[in-house]
Design a protein around this motif. Structure first.
Motif, short mmCIF file in Angstrom:
data_model
loop_
_atom_site.label_atom_id
_atom_site.label_comp_id
_atom_site.label_asym_id
_atom_site.label_seq_id
_atom_site.Cartn_x
_atom_site.Cartn_y
_atom_site.Cartn_z
N LEU B 281 0.88 -1.17 0.00
CA LEU B 281 0.00 0.00 0.00
C LEU B 281 0.90 1.21 0.00
O LEU B 281 1.44 1.59 1.02
N LYS B 284 -2.65 6.18 -2.89
CA LYS B 284 -4.09 5.96 -3.08
C LYS B 284 -4.43 5.36 -4.42
O LYS B 284 -5.57 5.01 -4.68
N ALA B 289 -5.54 0.15 -2.25
CA ALA B 289 -6.32 1.35 -1.96
C ALA B 289 -7.61 1.35 -2.77
O ALA B 289 -8.69 1.66 -2.26
N ALA B 292 -9.86 -1.31 -1.38
CA ALA B 292 -10.39 -0.92 -0.08
C ALA B 292 -11.60 0.00 -0.24
O ALA B 292 -12.61 -0.14 0.47
N ARG B 293 -11.49 0.91 -1.16
CA ARG B 293 -12.62 1.83 -1.40
C ARG B 293 -13.84 1.04 -1.86
O ARG B 293 -14.97 1.31 -1.45
N ILE B 374 -11.27 8.86 4.51
CA ILE B 374 -11.16 7.46 4.07
C ILE B 374 -9.72 7.11 3.71
O ILE B 374 -9.28 5.98 3.95
N ASP B 375 -8.97 8.06 3.20
CA ASP B 375 -7.58 7.76 2.84
C ASP B 375 -6.76 7.42 4.08
O ASP B 375 -5.93 6.51 4.04
N ILE B 378 -7.71 3.93 5.16
CA ILE B 378 -7.05 2.94 4.29
C ILE B 378 -5.57 2.84 4.67
O ILE B 378 -5.02 1.74 4.74
N ASP B 379 -4.95 3.97 4.95
CA ASP B 379 -3.53 3.94 5.33
C ASP B 379 -3.29 3.09 6.55
O ASP B 379 -2.37 2.27 6.59
N SER B 381 -4.81 0.70 7.69
CA SER B 381 -5.11 -0.73 7.53
C SER B 381 -3.86 -1.53 7.22
O SER B 381 -3.86 -2.75 7.36
N LEU B 388 -8.83 -2.73 7.96
CA LEU B 388 -9.59 -1.66 7.31
C LEU B 388 -10.97 -1.56 7.96
O LEU B 388 -11.48 -0.47 8.24
#
Lengths: 335, 577
Positions: B281, B284, B289, B292-293, B374-375, B378-379, B381, B388
């Motif tokens: 990761l 983004k 990433a 994950a979204r 959200i970023d 995600i980071d 995670s 996540l």
């Protein structure tokens, strides 16, 4: 700089076990002296004579030595010190004829000049020379009668200094170990990418680049894994990429069958190679470096001979291996 | 899904209902095509990376429900049989009662084969279409099977059901025989793959509906198999013709051995394809990433409302504004520094320093940054799906408890920040007492691991504030690996990996381009220390001796900024090795 290989350690131990510390060590030094001279003077020069050959330098010799050890497995204990000494020399000298050019490099007349240089034409090596170079000659080319059955002409045993050597077994091990020493280590990606190799040799280098061979004695097989990449720009394969891909696949199929023939052939003459009952092949096709799922079954070539069956090509074993079918499958992915 | 049921459930996939698996699963095209194939596949990854979910989704029962949902016809070409190893049958220890190791391995294989056959029978019998198709063949199949195996099947049941009864009876019979008071008891009627599973599969394929089926035997949590079972499984993978069946094996990274029963090994690329579920990761736009979204979005979609991920997890506007200002400042610096330079040089400079500028400008007395968005989720995670979902679950739970059953339209950034900090601090608490949760970890080891991580964070902080080249590197590789030092470090790293405080990834070494393993601390640890979990595509090279000193003596890692690294290339001293 040469690092002592495991089979060389075994050789030294076996020589001492057979002949005692002094004489055993003397034999080992004879082997080592020859090796060092070849490594320093001869192997590096082969590239100068044949710049487009796949590698025939010290790395290749190490590969063949390692392969010999893997082929023998636990049966290495069936070879005594003088056998391993002879095997080591046969491996060292089998390709030195390339210093005079690739053609007929295996022949006695081409290898003997190098041998005599290394041994300084000392008389005590005369019979050793005959024995070693005869076995080395059998690793490729034609026999005395013009057939490809070169191992037939090798006596099951001979001697060095009055000590019996299992010469035919040794010739078989060399031949098969040499056939199996294929892989990316024999080529240079830089040279390929920059078109530095002779065009006629390109296919050999591409093949080397894509081949990974595993000598799997416990599982009674030779496992060949191929990773072949085809470049796609945009949505299509270029005509050039397709052409080169087809050529490589056909060449690969040819080499698979050849390797399997060598397996059966050398096994026929040497019981030490009998554990290798099959050649298993896996083809991995990558597009732009990404592995594709083509659901290609593994191909396994065994010793079984079914009356009436005459397989000349891989796709006769499995239709999905026809190059056209593979290309169609690749084109349908992501379309 | 009910209006306010928490959509971010992150418990093991085995606890999800079939409907939830269908609702939540996100296909990863990097590997899903290999699961639905005739290849043998190893899914390798730490807990929480989605192995079980991937296998369950591809199991035939779930696929049949998917076909029903989509009103499409069910294909019988590929039949996935989910075979969990984390069951009482696999944990049976009867083989340990047998002194002879060869006989013990036979009993181990016996239990493994019983599980496989049982799961095949149960899966197929759960599909109405299959039970119907088997009806004309039940009697014949039972008679043939009874004859071939010399057994008696339950008379009143269908073929598939009678097999499940037979398996249950076999387990009991085996257990009784081996546990009997006779010394060195052995179960003479033990089955092997050849004597039970293959005839069973052949019987199944004799029924037209399954005549062309390929069975995907999906062995989940294979790290729970005993040594003998692993070797047996590997032998099947090496030996067997895989036109009728293949194996998909899910296992954690380090535990699985590829040795076969006769001492050979199975080969990656030849006998199986390996899929690394742990995903790098870096930014983004990375695969993880993006996935994950999609995962979060799909979870939100189950609420029945159209909410975008970014709107549901809004970023703190001050945080965003400050980041933008720093980015602009760094952009101007870059344009000045690289006058006449390329756009790539400017972009790279912004990538390296914009976020670092934000952290460097913060007052030393300021609170920790307002982690949100959200970023950031995600980071933290670290590329693991479970990590996540974890903070999202707790954020949603917090808002739900205060919502008075009103519809939840977003998670306020203040709540996000509180949960992230809380979860981060909780991670540090766990890190202090690993001896309580990791088998084989002593209190002494636990302290060492804590010191190691503590000092790592200090180093990362110093780099973030001062390093001129790679200020946001939050991963490390190990250099100068002397055996005597690695012997002392490796157990500590293993404890950290088992407890998921540390992850391993593979990448190209800077020095020689070969593949090397590098280490990624769980990014959830960073917020509690006010660090940037975003990271950059760079890793810090730490000497093994410094890692040992940090762990055993609580010694700080030496900090060398990039300028000094360039001026003073590392020279070993006279007495160094």
């Amino acid at each position: 700089m040469w690092n002592k290989q495991p089979i060389e350690i075994r050789m030294e131990e076996a020589l001492i076990a057979q002949f005692g510390q002094e004489q055993g060590h003397r034999y080992y030094v004879q082997y080592e002296t020859a090796r060092n001279q070849l490594v320093d003077e001869i192997f590096p020069q082969i590239r100068a004579v044949e710049p487009s050959l796949t590698e025939h330098d010290a790395t290749h010799i190490k590969d063949v030595l390692k392969n010999a050890e893997l082929l023998l497995g636990e049966d290495i204990s069936k070879l005594n010190g003088i056998d391993l000494y002879c095997l080591g020399l046969v491996i060292l000298f089998h390709d030195v004829g390339n210093i005079h050019g690739r053609k007929k490099h295996n022949l006695y007349k081409n290898t003997v000049t190098v041998y005599n240089h290394v041994r300084n034409r000392i008389a005590k090596y005369n019979h050793e020379r005959t024995v070693v170079l005869r076995a080395a000659q059998a690793h490729s080319g034609l026999s005395n009668t013009g057939s490809t059955d070169t191992l037939k002409d090798i006596d099951p045993t001979d001697h060095i200094d009055g000590h019996t050597v299992r010469l035919r077994d040794i010739a078989c091990i060399l031949r098969f170990a040499d056939e199996l020493s294929e892989g990316p280590q024999r080529t240079s990606t830089f040279m390929q990418v920059n078109n530095k190799y002779d065009p006629k040799s390109k296919i050999f280098h591409k093949y080397a680049d894509s081949t990974h061979i595993h000598i799997d004695r416990p599982n009674e097989r030779i496992a060949i894994t191929y990773h072949i990449d085809i470049e796609k720009k945009g949505k299509k394969f270029s005509a050039k990429a397709e052409k080169e891909f087809i050529e490589l696949i056909h060449f690969t199929y040819h080499r698979i069958l050849k390797l399997d023939q060598e397996r059966k052939y050398t096994k026929h003459y040497s019981g030490l190679l009998s554990p290798f009952k099959k050649t298993s092949v896996k083809l991995n096709i990558h597009v732009n470096g990404q592995l594709q799922n083509l659901d290609l079954n593994e191909i396994t070539l065994t010793d079984i001979v079914v009356p009436g069956d005459e397989c000349r090509n891989i796709f006769e074993l499995d239709e999905s291996y026809r190059v056209e079918n593979i290309l169609d499958a690749l084109k349908s992915i992501g379309s | 899904m009910k209006k306010n049921k928490n959509p971010f459930e992150y418990e093991g996939s085995n606890n999800l209902s079939d409907e939830e698996i269908l609702d939540f699963y996100i296909e990863d095209f990097n590997y899903s095509r290999f699961i639905q194939s005739t290849r043998n596949v190893f899914l390798v990854g730490e807990r929480g990376t989605g192995k079980t979910m991937a296998l369950l989704y591809n199991s035939f029962i779930i696929q049949s429900k998917l076909a029903a949902r989509e009103a499409s016809s069910l294909s019988f070409d590929k039949i996935g049989i989910h075979i969990p190893c984390n069951t009482p049958l696999f944990h049976k220890k009867e083989h340990l009662l047998i002194e002879d190791s060869f006989r013990a391995s036979i009993v181990s294989e016996h239990y493994l084969v019983l599980s496989i056959v049982s799961q095949i029978a149960e899966t197929l019998s759960a599909i109405e279409e299959i039970e119907e198709a088997f009806k004309p063949y039940n009697k014949k199949l039972k008679e043939e099977f009874e004859y071939v195996l010399g057994i008696t099947l339950h008379k009143a049941s269908s073929f598939l059901t009678s097999i499940t009864y037979f398996i249950k009876k076999e387990v009991i019979d085996t257990q009784r025989k081996i546990n009997s008071p006779e010394s060195n008891s052995f179960y003479e009627n033990a089955f092997s793959f050849s004597s039970l599973a293959l005839p069973f599969i052949n019987s199944l394929k004799s029924v037209p509906i399954l005549g062309k089926s390929h069975f995907m035997l999906m062995i989940d949590d294979a790290h729970d198999l005993n040594k003998s079972q692993v070797e047996t499984l590997n032998s099947w993978i090496a030996y067997r013709d895989h036109s009728d069946f293949s194996f998909k094996v899910a296992t954690t990274r380090k535990n699985h051995s590829y040795v076969t029963s006769n001492g050979g090994s199975i080969l990656e690329g030849h006998d199986f394809t390996s899929i690394d579920m742990g995903k790098a990761l870096f930014n983004k736009d990375s695969d993880f990433a993006k996935m994950a979204r999609r995962i979060i979005q799909k979870r939100l979609d189950t609420l029945g409302r159209k909410i975008k991920v970014d709107n549901f997890f809004p970023i703190n506007p001050d945080f965003q504004k400050d980041l933008e200002e720093c980015k602009e400042k760094v952009r101007l610096e870059a344009e000045d520094k690289f006058k006449g330079g390329t756009k790539k040089q400017i972009r790279d400079h912004i990538y390296k320093y914009a976020r670092a500028e934000y952290f460097r400008n913060r007052s030393s007395k300021a609170n920790r940054p307002p982690y949100s968005g959200i970023d950031t989720i995600i980071d933290i995670s670290t590329g693991v799906v479970r990590n996540l979902l974890d903070p999202c679950f707790w954020m949603y739970d917090t808002v739900l408890s205060e919502s008075n059953n009103r519809e939840i339209k977003s998670i306020p950034y203040t709540v996000q920040n509180v949960i992230i900090i809380n979860r981060s601090e909780a991670k540090w608490e766990i890190l202090k007492s690993l001896h309580k949760i990791v088998e084989g970890c002593t209190e002494e080891d636990s302290k060492k691991v804590f010191c190691l991580f503590d000092n790592l964070m200090v180093l990362f902080r110093e780099r973030l504030l001062k390093h001129n080249s790679e200020p946001r590197a939050i991963m490390f590789s190990i250099s100068q690996k002397k055996d005597s030092i690695m012997e002392r470090i490796q157990p500590l790293l293993d404890i950290a990996i088992k407890s998921q405080m540390l992850y391993t990834r593979s990448g190209n070494s800077k020095d020689d381009g070969k593949q090397e393993t590098y280490f990624v601390p769980n990014r959830m640890l960073l917020p509690a220390r006010g660090l940037d979990p975003h990271g950059q595509h760079a890793r810090v090279s730490l000497k093994a001796v410094d890692i040992l000193a940090a762990a055993e003596n609580n010694k700080s890692f030496p900090f060398v900024d990039a300028d000094n690294e360039l001026k003073q290339p590392v020279q070993t001293g006279l007495f160094d090795e």
